[in-house]
Design an enzyme around this catalytic site. Structure first.
Site, PDB file in Angstrom:
ATOM      1  N   ASP A 138       0.825  -1.222   0.000  1.00  0.00           N
ATOM      2  CA  ASP A 138       0.000   0.000   0.000  1.00  0.00           C
ATOM      3  C   ASP A 138       0.847   1.254   0.000  1.00  0.00           C
ATOM      4  O   ASP A 138       0.414   2.315  -0.447  1.00  0.00           O
ATOM      5  CB  ASP A 138      -0.940   0.001   1.206  1.00  0.00           C
ATOM      6  CG  ASP A 138      -2.108  -0.908   0.920  1.00  0.00           C
ATOM      7  OD1 ASP A 138      -1.933  -2.132   1.036  1.00  0.00           O
ATOM      8  OD2 ASP A 138      -3.168  -0.391   0.525  1.00  0.00           O
ATOM      9  N   LYS A 184      -1.267  -5.231   3.826  1.00  0.00           N
ATOM     10  CA  LYS A 184      -2.328  -5.790   4.671  1.00  0.00           C
ATOM     11  C   LYS A 184      -1.784  -6.445   5.931  1.00  0.00           C
ATOM     12  O   LYS A 184      -0.763  -7.137   5.891  1.00  0.00           O
ATOM     13  CB  LYS A 184      -3.112  -6.804   3.821  1.00  0.00           C
ATOM     14  CG  LYS A 184      -4.232  -7.545   4.502  1.00  0.00           C
ATOM     15  CD  LYS A 184      -5.268  -6.646   5.131  1.00  0.00           C
ATOM     16  CE  LYS A 184      -5.820  -5.576   4.221  1.00  0.00           C
ATOM     17  NZ  LYS A 184      -6.705  -4.609   4.937  1.00  0.00           N
TER      18      LYS A 184
END
Ligand code: MRU
Length: 340
Positions: free
Chosen positions: A226, A237
């Site tokens: 991310d 995650k």
């Protein structure tokens, strides 16, 4: 065949509602930035690159009401999910485009910019897929986490893009996918996405990863990201860090596959990556129905940060970066023409 994650048609952004997968394929029609922001907030669309593309489309939709509506849309959309840097990268790109445009006809130019972001992401994933495929042996089994596939991107995927490209290059790839608690992006999305594409994929609970790696049958662990800091620390995650630690213990290479739009050169290390904490209801709901008692205190961080020292390589559309990442990532930006 996989349905498209995002589709723009007749002034409507259609978002595949990933909360309903794999049972139901249904699109949410969005005609405003607010509807788009709600779809991002609620994980109807998720995955760093797909969030950025959806947000860009949301800005374009808002621009039909003028410049200040487009600016307000950028602010609203920026308040959705704090960790995925692709969101801020895409919004910055839309803001830069907006600043260059005259007041009339904002919409067609901003829509074209959003479409370019989408198209480039798909192309970049193909390139990074090919670069990553070269790292895999001709016949191998890989472990992945969450969903970093076509569903999470403009198409092809990042971690799953590497797996797809490896197959296209004639390699045989078997996949293990973690469930990815609490909202099961691995079980609901990755397994479904790979099965739709005819892959040999096996689902494990997150807690089974150590036992699987100990058997010595995994050649590589590959995840998306991310946000990657300038030194290579990578947020992904929650649970990714555990896999990276396990991979180091069992001497299996741990790879991050991410486009350069996921690399945040403004952050010197992962310590300053903002980590989203989500509603604990995501954990309180029990898989078989019912909820955990209210008096249970829960903690629900959506992401964790994997130290660069645990990452064997970062796979991008401009090639594979190896440690030390400060230098190698800088060289890739240089290659892209974004650094002198
Ligand atoms: O909370 P999510 O589902 O948006 O989290 C997604 C991930 O962590 C992905 O691995 C990451 O965004 C990369 S997607 C190519």
């Amino acid at each position: 065949m996989l349905p498209e994650t995002l589709r723009f048609e007749n002034d409507i952004l259609y978002i595949l509602d990933q909360r309903r997968l794999p049972g139901t394929v249904e699109y949410i029609p969005c005609t405003s930035a607010e509807e788009t922001a709600r779809a991002i907030d609620s994980l109807a669309v998720r995955g760093a690159p797909a969030i950025g593309i959806a947000a860009a489309c949301g800005v374009a939709l808002a621009s039909r009401s003028g410049r200040s509506a487009a600016e307000a849309a950028c602010e609203r959309l920026a308040r959705t999910r704090p960790t995925a840097v692709n969101l801020f990268w895409a919004l910055d790109r839309m803001k830069r485009k907006l600043a260059l445009l005259p007041d009339k006809d904002l919409y067609p130019a901003l829509l074209e910019e959003a479409r370019s972001i989408h198209r480039e992401d798909r192309e970049n994933n193909r390139l990074l897929g090919e670069a990553g495929a070269a790292l895999l042996p001709p016949s191998c089994t890989v472990l992945t986490h969450c969903n970093a596939g076509a569903l999470a991107t403009g198409g092809h995927g990042t971690a799953l893009g590497v797996i797809r490209s490896a197959r296209e290059a004639g390699k045989t790839v078997k996949v293990y996918a973690t469930e990815t608690r609490p909202v099961l992006q691995g079980a609901r999305l990755t397994v479904w996405e790979l099965l739709e594409d005819g892959f040999d994929v096996t689902l494990i609970c997150d807690s089974m990863a150590a036992a699987l790696l100990k058997r010595g049958k995994i050649e590589a662990v590959i995840t998306g990201a991310d946000r990657v800091a300038a030194n290579g620390d990578a947020a992904n995650k929650i649970g990714t860090l555990s896999l990276a630690v396990l991979a180091a213990h069992f001497k299996v290479p741990f790879y991050i596959a991410a486009p350069l739009s996921t690399i945040d050169r403004t952050l010197s290390s992962g310590d300053s990556i903002p980590i989203e904490e989500r509603d604990t209801m995501e954990m309180r709901l029990l898989p078989g129905g019912g909820t955990l008692p209210e008096r249970y205190t829960l903690w629900n961080p959506a992401f964790d940060v994997t130290d660069a020292s645990l990452i064997a390589a970062i796979i991008t559309e401009k090639g594979v970066a190896r440690p030390p990442y400060g230098e190698s990532l800088k060289a890739l930006f240089h290659e892209k023409g974004e650094l002198p």
